[in-house]
Scaffold this active site. Structure first.
Site, PDB file in Angstrom:
ATOM      1  N   GLY A  14      -3.767 -10.772 -41.426  1.00 51.16           N
ATOM      2  CA  GLY A  14      -3.291  -9.680 -42.277  1.00 51.16           C
ATOM      3  C   GLY A  14      -1.884  -9.917 -42.803  1.00 51.16           C
ATOM      4  O   GLY A  14      -1.113 -10.690 -42.243  1.00 51.16           O
ATOM      5  N   ARG A  18       3.221  -3.074 -44.239  1.00 53.40           N
ATOM      6  CA  ARG A  18       4.229  -2.091 -43.856  1.00 53.40           C
ATOM      7  C   ARG A  18       5.516  -2.713 -43.298  1.00 53.40           C
ATOM      8  O   ARG A  18       6.518  -2.048 -43.134  1.00 53.40           O
ATOM      9  CB  ARG A  18       3.626  -1.107 -42.834  1.00 53.40           C
ATOM     10  CG  ARG A  18       2.649  -0.127 -43.464  1.00 53.40           C
ATOM     11  CD  ARG A  18       1.764   0.543 -42.425  1.00 53.40           C
ATOM     12  NE  ARG A  18       0.652  -0.304 -42.010  1.00 53.40           N
ATOM     13  CZ  ARG A  18      -0.277   0.045 -41.111  1.00 53.40           C
ATOM     14  NH1 ARG A  18      -0.211   1.227 -40.520  1.00 53.40           N
ATOM     15  NH2 ARG A  18      -1.254  -0.778 -40.791  1.00 53.40           N
ATOM     16  N   ASP A 106      -0.890  -8.647 -33.476  1.00 50.47           N
ATOM     17  CA  ASP A 106       0.207  -7.686 -33.614  1.00 50.47           C
ATOM     18  C   ASP A 106       0.255  -6.678 -32.469  1.00 50.47           C
ATOM     19  O   ASP A 106       0.818  -5.601 -32.614  1.00 50.47           O
ATOM     20  CB  ASP A 106       0.125  -6.973 -34.972  1.00 50.47           C
ATOM     21  CG  ASP A 106      -1.141  -6.140 -35.125  1.00 50.47           C
ATOM     22  OD1 ASP A 106      -2.067  -6.303 -34.298  1.00 50.47           O
ATOM     23  OD2 ASP A 106      -1.209  -5.325 -36.069  1.00 50.47           O
ATOM     24  N   TYR A 369      39.612 -29.688 -31.078  1.00 48.73           N
ATOM     25  CA  TYR A 369      38.304 -30.049 -31.635  1.00 48.73           C
ATOM     26  C   TYR A 369      37.881 -31.415 -31.097  1.00 48.73           C
ATOM     27  O   TYR A 369      38.606 -32.394 -31.250  1.00 48.73           O
ATOM     28  CB  TYR A 369      38.341 -30.078 -33.170  1.00 48.73           C
ATOM     29  CG  TYR A 369      37.023 -30.560 -33.731  1.00 48.73           C
ATOM     30  CD1 TYR A 369      35.860 -29.819 -33.524  1.00 48.73           C
ATOM     31  CD2 TYR A 369      36.924 -31.776 -34.405  1.00 48.73           C
ATOM     32  CE1 TYR A 369      34.630 -30.273 -33.991  1.00 48.73           C
ATOM     33  CE2 TYR A 369      35.694 -32.227 -34.879  1.00 48.73           C
ATOM     34  CZ  TYR A 369      34.551 -31.475 -34.668  1.00 48.73           C
ATOM     35  OH  TYR A 369      33.345 -31.917 -35.114  1.00 48.73           O
ATOM     36  N   ASN A 389      36.983 -36.851 -37.050  1.00 46.06           N
ATOM     37  CA  ASN A 389      35.744 -37.635 -37.032  1.00 46.06           C
ATOM     38  C   ASN A 389      35.154 -37.854 -38.408  1.00 46.06           C
ATOM     39  O   ASN A 389      34.255 -38.655 -38.580  1.00 46.06           O
ATOM     40  CB  ASN A 389      34.706 -36.954 -36.130  1.00 46.06           C
ATOM     41  CG  ASN A 389      34.403 -35.532 -36.570  1.00 46.06           C
ATOM     42  OD1 ASN A 389      35.256 -34.845 -37.128  1.00 46.06           O
ATOM     43  ND2 ASN A 389      33.186 -35.093 -36.323  1.00 46.06           N
TER      44      ASN A 389
END
Ligand code: UD1
Ligand code: CA
Length: 457
Positions: A14, A18, A106, A369, A389
């Site tokens: 389906g 809705r 569902d 970092y 990097n």
């Protein structure tokens, strides 16, 4: 339970109008898993020898989501109703004799025990059809169970029901046990002469009855289990119930949830005993957390493994990372995919890592970092260390060997290797490899101009 003679059919074709979504209803996630997963798992747990999923709307995406799970897919080109949906599986099940368990993609909250009871009743009463029913305070939208002298007579859909029928509170959950191949013979007699012009699977009940077969109804004890998801309000309600179940399992397993109502744990997450989870924590995907960990408020941990005795401080985000035991992370650290911490590591506030391996005891306590980097053991990265990097085109690797000390505010321009036990002076920009045991410093020498500030004034 004998299993050789049972198959599951899951209806999932389906559109889910809705939901008002571009995405098929059965793919909307509940606790991290697509809606239809729960039906697939039930079929598996109950030992069905085969699972057939009827797909239609967004068939390709649905098939992809469930690929590799030992499911056969049958395409329902046009969604002509639930009866038609089962009809299209006839060919795939033509050689099958036994019980056909019909599940809806569902309806995610059904428990295994509930279906076991349904199947037991079905077998003991030697029924041709057993339907799972529930009583609802507000039955609006569901098919109603019409009984005569206690026996189920037929099911009438909301849109076809008269006022008296609408007042009935026993509803059809949409879950059934059928005997095959009988069910397919009965299906042939179904018409689409009803308010929705659809082939209703529910018509099987009256047809079986008329043909003199035994039809049973198994009443659910906890009607919330049968909730069908048709819109996003129901999706949220079902998610809340599923989340409560998951959280209760963890608490029973020895995990402390300070506030279960605001703890969001996906279905497949594992947590060992004596770990404490603070409010507003999200644990997602295949995350696995060890013993004696503390996960503070606001942490979001996705698809990561965390060893015993780790502390994840507030508002840290971890994704695709592996932490061995005794690591302390955050607050406000960001561990991105490919982060591997080998144990006793500390990554403090505003530290970001990506594809970074840190050996035992290595740490970066602030504003750092670490990307595309391989760090040995016992390394200290000072505040503001950056592995540079990326040159705008390619990523390059930084290697830091055991025992290195990097002073604050240093940039390591990859590709570069920092040798064992060497020291990088604070404020350096390192562009060349540093040999073991060396001191590297690269910064302009400090000048002093005496009295300068006084003169300026
Ligand atoms: C259905 C039942 C209703 C029951 C309710 C429980 C019928 C006619 N009605 O109504 O009695 O109370 O479930 O939740 O069966 N599907 C297909 N192909 C189709 C139509 C539907 O695969 O052509 C699938 C849907 O994807 C869904 C399931 O069947 O997973 C149920 O369909 P849905 O349209 O939601 O049925 P309801 O109107 O809820
Ligand atoms: Ca439905």
């Amino acid at each position: 339970m004998s299993t050789a003679n049972m198959v599951a059919v899951i209806l999932a074709a389906g559109k889910g109008t809705r939901m008002k979504s571009e995405c098929s209803k059965v793919l909307h996630p509940i606790t991290g898993q697509p809606l239809a997963t729960f039906s697939v798992q039930l079929a598996e747990k109950l030992g069905c020898s085969q699972t057939v999923m009827v797909v239609g709307h967004q068939a390709d995406q649905v098939q992809q989501a469930f690929a590799g799970q030992n499911i056969s897919f049958v395409l329902q080109q046009q969604q002509l109703g639930t009866g038609h949906a089962l009809m299209v599986t006839r060919k795939a099940l033509k050689d099958f004799t036994g019980t056909l368990l019909l599940l809806c993609g569902d309806v995610p909250l059904l428990r295994e025990q509930t279906l076991k009871e349904l199947l037991n009743q079905h077998r003991q009463s030697q029924a041709a059809v057993t339907v799972l029913t529930a009583t609802m305070d507000d039955p609006t939208g569901y098919g109603r169970i019409v009984r005569r002298a206690d026996e189920i007579e037929r099911i009438v859909e909301e849109k076809d029901a008269n006022a008296g029928e609408k007042a009935l509170q026993e509803i059809n959950t949409g879950i059934y046990a059928f005997e095959a191949p009988l069910v397919f013979q009965l299906l042939h007699q179904i018409s689409n002469n009803n308010a929705q012009g659809e082939y209703y699977l529910t018509d099987i009940i009256a047809l079986a009855k008329q043909a003199g077969h035994r039809v049973c109804a198994s009443l659910l004890k906890d009607s919330s289990e049968s909730m069908g998801i048709n819109d996003r309000i129901q999706l949220a309600e079902a998610t809340t119930i599923m989340r409560q179940r998951i959280n209760q399992q963890h608490m029973l397993g020895g995990v402390t949830l300070i506030d279960p109502a605001t703890t969001y744990i996906d279905l497949n997450v594992e947590i060992a005993a004596d770990t404490t989870i603070y409010p507003n924590v999200h644990l997602r995907g295949q995350t696995c957390i060890g013993h004696h960990c503390t996960i503070e408020t606001g942490a979001v941990i996705d698809s990561s493994t965390i060893g015993d005795h780790c502390l994840i401080k507030a508002a840290s985000a971890l994704e695709g990372s592996q932490l061995a035991e005794h690591c302390t992370i955050g607050p406000m650290a960001h561990l991105r995919p490919g982060t591997i911490l080998q144990g006793h590591n500390k990554l403090g506030n505003f530290v970001e890592t990506k594809k970074a391996v840190l050996g035992l005891l290595s740490q970066a306590s602030h504003l750092t970092y670490i990307g595309d980097a391989e760090l040995g053991c016992d390394i200290n990265l000072g505040c503001g260390t950056i592995t540079c990097n990326y040159d705008g085109v390619n990523k390059h690797k930084t290697i830091i060997e055991d025992g290195v000390f990097v002073g604050s505010d240093s940039q390591l321009i990859a590709p570069v290797t920092i040798g064992r036990n060497s020291v990088i002076a604070a404020g350096s920009t390192i562009t060349k490899d540093v040999p073991a045991d060396a001191l590297a410093l690269s910064r302009t020498e400090q000048k002093i101009i005496k009295g300068w500030s006084k003169r300026k004034k």
